[in-house]
Design a protein around this motif. Structure first.
Motif, PDB file in Angstrom:
ATOM      1  N   CYS A  88       0.865  -1.182   0.000  1.00  0.00           N
ATOM      2  CA  CYS A  88       0.000   0.000   0.000  1.00  0.00           C
ATOM      3  C   CYS A  88       0.907   1.238   0.000  1.00  0.00           C
ATOM      4  O   CYS A  88       1.044   1.928   1.009  1.00  0.00           O
ATOM      5  CB  CYS A  88      -0.937  -0.020   1.202  1.00  0.00           C
ATOM      6  SG  CYS A  88      -2.328   1.106   1.031  1.00  0.00           S
ATOM      7  N   ASP A 116      -0.456   2.337   7.738  1.00  0.00           N
ATOM      8  CA  ASP A 116      -0.688   1.491   6.555  1.00  0.00           C
ATOM      9  C   ASP A 116       0.343   1.724   5.445  1.00  0.00           C
ATOM     10  O   ASP A 116       0.435   0.927   4.524  1.00  0.00           O
ATOM     11  CB  ASP A 116      -2.092   1.724   5.991  1.00  0.00           C
ATOM     12  CG  ASP A 116      -3.178   1.284   6.962  1.00  0.00           C
ATOM     13  OD1 ASP A 116      -2.931   0.350   7.749  1.00  0.00           O
ATOM     14  OD2 ASP A 116      -4.269   1.882   6.928  1.00  0.00           O
ATOM     15  N   GLY A 133      -4.588   4.630  -1.798  1.00  0.00           N
ATOM     16  CA  GLY A 133      -4.224   5.000  -0.439  1.00  0.00           C
ATOM     17  C   GLY A 133      -5.208   5.900   0.264  1.00  0.00           C
ATOM     18  O   GLY A 133      -4.940   6.378   1.369  1.00  0.00           O
ATOM     19  N   CYS A 135      -0.641   4.736   0.756  1.00  0.00           N
ATOM     20  CA  CYS A 135      -1.327   4.870   2.045  1.00  0.00           C
ATOM     21  C   CYS A 135      -0.535   5.803   2.951  1.00  0.00           C
ATOM     22  O   CYS A 135       0.638   6.084   2.712  1.00  0.00           O
ATOM     23  CB  CYS A 135      -1.469   3.504   2.720  1.00  0.00           C
ATOM     24  SG  CYS A 135      -2.608   2.405   1.863  1.00  0.00           S
ATOM     25  N   LEU A 181     -10.601   1.811   3.210  1.00  0.00           N
ATOM     26  CA  LEU A 181      -9.351   2.187   2.567  1.00  0.00           C
ATOM     27  C   LEU A 181      -9.299   1.579   1.179  1.00  0.00           C
ATOM     28  O   LEU A 181      -9.574   0.388   1.013  1.00  0.00           O
ATOM     29  CB  LEU A 181      -8.173   1.659   3.396  1.00  0.00           C
ATOM     30  CG  LEU A 181      -6.785   1.783   2.786  1.00  0.00           C
ATOM     31  CD1 LEU A 181      -6.363   3.249   2.676  1.00  0.00           C
ATOM     32  CD2 LEU A 181      -5.781   0.997   3.608  1.00  0.00           C
TER      33      LEU A 181
END
Length: 141
Positions: free
Chosen positions: A66, A73, A105, A69, A100
């Motif tokens: 990710c 995260d 992100g 993010c 999410l």
């Protein structure tokens, strides 16, 4: 004899209500391409509802991070990532939390509701629910 019918009716109603919940495993399907993407497990923790990616169906994306993010995260593997966060039951839907999108992100407000026992409506939005997108996920045994 009436007692038996009443007990049978109560048993049927009770078992029907147990089968109608959002908890369990769901196959996510992209709302644009229609492609099955992952398997999520939706669970309850401390009275709130969460959803975690437990399987990525596209073999090329199984090691995806990710990257866009933020916070805790950031750069975490998508596999194992909690993407539904903090929903609360409100009548027939779960809302008040976030979802999410690991591809961009971004966190969105979210609500989920059962369309039927095996079909989950997932709506992510900004501001109010008219500005967003809907996906339908399908229960996995």
């Amino acid at each position: 004899m009436k007692t038996i019918y009443v007990l049978l009716a109560l048993l049927l109603v009770t078992s029907f209500s147990w089968s109608q919940d959002v908890f369990g495993k769901w196959k996510t399907v992209d709302d644009v391409s229609g492609e099955a993407k992952s398997i999520l497990e939706i669970y309850e923790e401390d009275g709130k509802v969460y959803g975690k990616v437990i399987e990525i169906l596209n073999k090329d994306r199984q090691d995806a991070l990710c990257e866009d993010c933020s916070g805790e995260d950031k750069d975490q593997p998508v596999l194992g990532l909690t993407i539904i966060k903090g929903l609360e039951k409100d009548d027939n839907e779960y809302n008040g939390g976030k979802i999410l999108d690991p591809e961009n992100g971004k966190l969105y407000k979210c609500y989920i509701t059962l369309e039927d026992d095996d079909k989950l409506k997932v709506r992510g939005y900004i501001g109010f629910s008219l500005l967003g997108r809907t996906q339908f996920w399908y229960r996995v045994d």
